[in-house]
Structures are given as structure tokens and as C-alpha cells.
Design a protein around this motif. Structure first.
Motif, short mmCIF file in Angstrom:
data_model
loop_
_atom_site.label_atom_id
_atom_site.label_comp_id
_atom_site.label_asym_id
_atom_site.label_seq_id
_atom_site.Cartn_x
_atom_site.Cartn_y
_atom_site.Cartn_z
N VAL A 19 0.87 -1.21 0.13
CA VAL A 19 -0.17 0.20 -0.04
C VAL A 19 0.78 1.30 -0.10
N ALA A 20 1.80 1.32 0.86
CA ALA A 20 2.78 2.25 0.99
C ALA A 20 3.51 2.58 -0.39
N ALA A 21 3.60 1.48 -1.19
CA ALA A 21 4.72 1.58 -2.34
C ALA A 21 3.70 2.32 -3.56
N ALA A 22 2.34 1.51 -3.41
CA ALA A 22 1.32 2.16 -4.48
C ALA A 22 1.09 3.59 -4.13
N VAL A 23 1.08 4.40 -2.98
CA VAL A 23 0.59 5.49 -2.77
C VAL A 23 1.96 6.46 -2.06
N PRO A 24 3.11 6.92 -2.82
CA PRO A 24 4.10 7.19 -2.16
C PRO A 24 3.87 8.56 -1.53
N ASP A 25 3.06 9.14 -1.84
CA ASP A 25 2.83 10.70 -1.18
C ASP A 25 1.96 10.66 0.13
N ALA A 26 1.67 9.28 0.15
CA ALA A 26 0.79 9.23 1.66
C ALA A 26 1.53 8.76 2.84
N THR A 27 1.11 9.12 3.84
CA THR A 27 1.84 8.67 5.18
C THR A 27 0.90 7.69 5.78
N VAL A 28 1.36 6.50 5.87
CA VAL A 28 0.66 5.20 6.15
C VAL A 28 0.92 4.87 7.67
N VAL A 29 0.14 4.84 8.75
CA VAL A 29 0.47 4.62 9.96
C VAL A 29 -0.43 3.30 10.32
N LEU A 30 0.41 2.25 10.96
CA LEU A 30 -0.40 1.06 11.35
C LEU A 30 -0.43 0.86 12.63
N GLN A 31 -1.53 0.48 13.20
CA GLN A 31 -1.63 -0.35 14.52
C GLN A 31 -2.30 -1.54 14.34
N LEU A 32 -2.12 -2.47 15.22
CA LEU A 32 -2.66 -3.81 15.10
C LEU A 32 -3.69 -3.76 16.33
#
Length: 228
Positions: A19-32
Motif C-alpha cells: 500500500v505504501a509503495a502504491a501511494v508514495p505521497d501518503a503517510t501510512v501508520v499502522l496499529q494492530l
């Protein structure tokens, strides 16, 4: 005394790197979210990046079985995603000793933030002592790639700007180097955006967020309280 560490783990088998690779201008933060059975749900906070591109990337992600939009606040969106793979299927081909990785989850440490990148994760965490952090870093050095970005003892002040995301730091650096903040300006917002590979509106928002973060970290804490 404990340690606070910020580091990067280079392993593109980690969840949501696609997902991060597909949308490089987005900041993606993950929680489990661990209260949903044997496979913890992904709680994904996305800042910037076109909404359609982000959701298309979630649709295409091999490790996401389904997702839902939970809420939106400005340029920030929060999603809940259901994992498509087991722990073994997600990481089994990339990690030699999954048992040791599971043991790290029981270490005296708290991972405070996980930012997903195209080639792995950037994390910030608290560790009880140097031995706990040493076991963590040694595992990733042996099984993938590991780079320490910052290591301080808890209670020590952080350097100004430590709360900026990588994307915000890059935007500020390019804007500064190209003379965007000079008077008169030596470059335009469109030229800065072109070098970053994002739309001018996204570049403008990223710079504003970065400047706000710097003000909050450096100037705002010293302001006197407002009168009643």
C-alpha cells in the motif's frame, strides 16, 4: 533507565508495504488490534495521498482481505482492514525463525508508532533497557535490514523536528534547498511539488503540516498562557 528508539526495518514482507509503495505521497501508520481473534485487525491511519488511490491500493493488497473506512478528519482517514494472511504466510518466507519473532512480542518494550514504508516499517518504541533493545535490533539485523535513526534515554529531550514524518522532512529539505522560503522566492510551489512527485495542493498541505509541527515543538511550548 529505559530507552526510546526510532528505527527502520527493511523487510517488504511486512504488512501493508504494498500500500505504501502504491501511494508514495501518503503517510501510512499502522496499529494492530489484538482483540479480534488469532489474526489482529489492521487499524490504518492515512494522511495525504488521493483517497481513491489509497483505497485502490487496499483493494489490491495481497495481505488485505477486506477493509472499511471508519472516519475522516481533513486529509486524514482511518481504515479498519482484515488481514488475508496468517502470521506464517505473511512472514514465513522472509524470516528464518518466526518463534524468535513471536518472543520479541513478549519483550519489555512498547512500540508506540509504526509508519509503513515501501520497503518495510519505521517504528518508534520504548525499551526497558539496552539489553531488551539489543535483542530486538539484533534479530532484525540478522533476519532482514535494520537502521537506527535515534536512540535516547527516557526523560531526555528530543531534538526539534523529531516529530516530523519522513515525507514532511523531505518536503522541508527540498523547499529550503531550492529557495522556496527565501524572499523573494527562488522556486515555486509547483516546482517543489514536481520534485517530490506529488500534486501542488499535496505539497502545500505537507509543508503546512511540517511547519505547524515545528512550531508546536519549538515555539508553542514557550508561549505564556492566555489570560482568562
Amino acid at each position: 533507565m529505559g530507552l526510546v528508539a526510532e528505527f527502520e526495518i527493511y523487510c517488504d514482507a511486512l504488512p501493508l508495504t504494498g500500500v505504501a509503495a502504491a501511494v508514495p505521497d501518503a503517510t501510512v501508520v499502522l496499529q494492530l488490534q489484538f482483540n479480534h481473534g488469532p489474526r489482529p485487525m489492521f487499524l490504518v491511519t492515512v494522511t495525504d495521498g488521493p483517497k481513491e488511490a489509497v483505497e485502490r491500493a487496499l483493494d489490491d493488497a495481497h495481505d488485505v482481505a477486506g477493509w472499511s473506512l471508519v472516519g475522516t478528519a481533513g486529509a486524514t482517514r482511518r481504515y479498519q482492514a482484515r488481514p488475508a494472511l496468517s502470521f506464517e504466510a505473511q512472514l514465513g518466507d522472509a524470516i528464518d525463525d518466526l518463534g524468535e519473532l513471536e518472543a520479541l512480542a513478549r519483550a519489555e518494550a512498547i512500540i508506540e508508532r509504526t509508519e509503513v514504508q515501501r520497503d518495510g516499517w519505521r517504528q518508534t518504541g520504548w525499551f526497558a533497557d539496552r539489553e531488551e533493545f539489543g535483542a530486538f535490533s539484533s534479530f532484525w539485523q540478522q533476519n532482514a535490514g535494520f537502521r537506527l535513526c535515534r536512540l535516547t534515554r527516557d526523560g531526555e529531550s528530543e531534538s526539534p523536528g523529531s516529530g516530523l514524518t519522513d515525507c514532511q522532512q523531505e518536503a522541508l529539505r527540498i523547499a529550503y534547498e531550492r529557495g522556496y522560503f527565501e524572499i523573494p522566492r527562488r522556486t515555486s510551489l509547483e516546482e517543489v511539488a514536481s520534485e517530490l512527485g506529488i500534486a501542488p495542493s499535496s505539497a502545500s498541505e505537507r509543508l503546512r503540516r511540517a511547519q505547524t509541527q515545528l512550531v508546536e515543538e519549538t515555539v508553542a511550548p514557550t508561549w505564556p498562557p492566555l489570560p482568562d
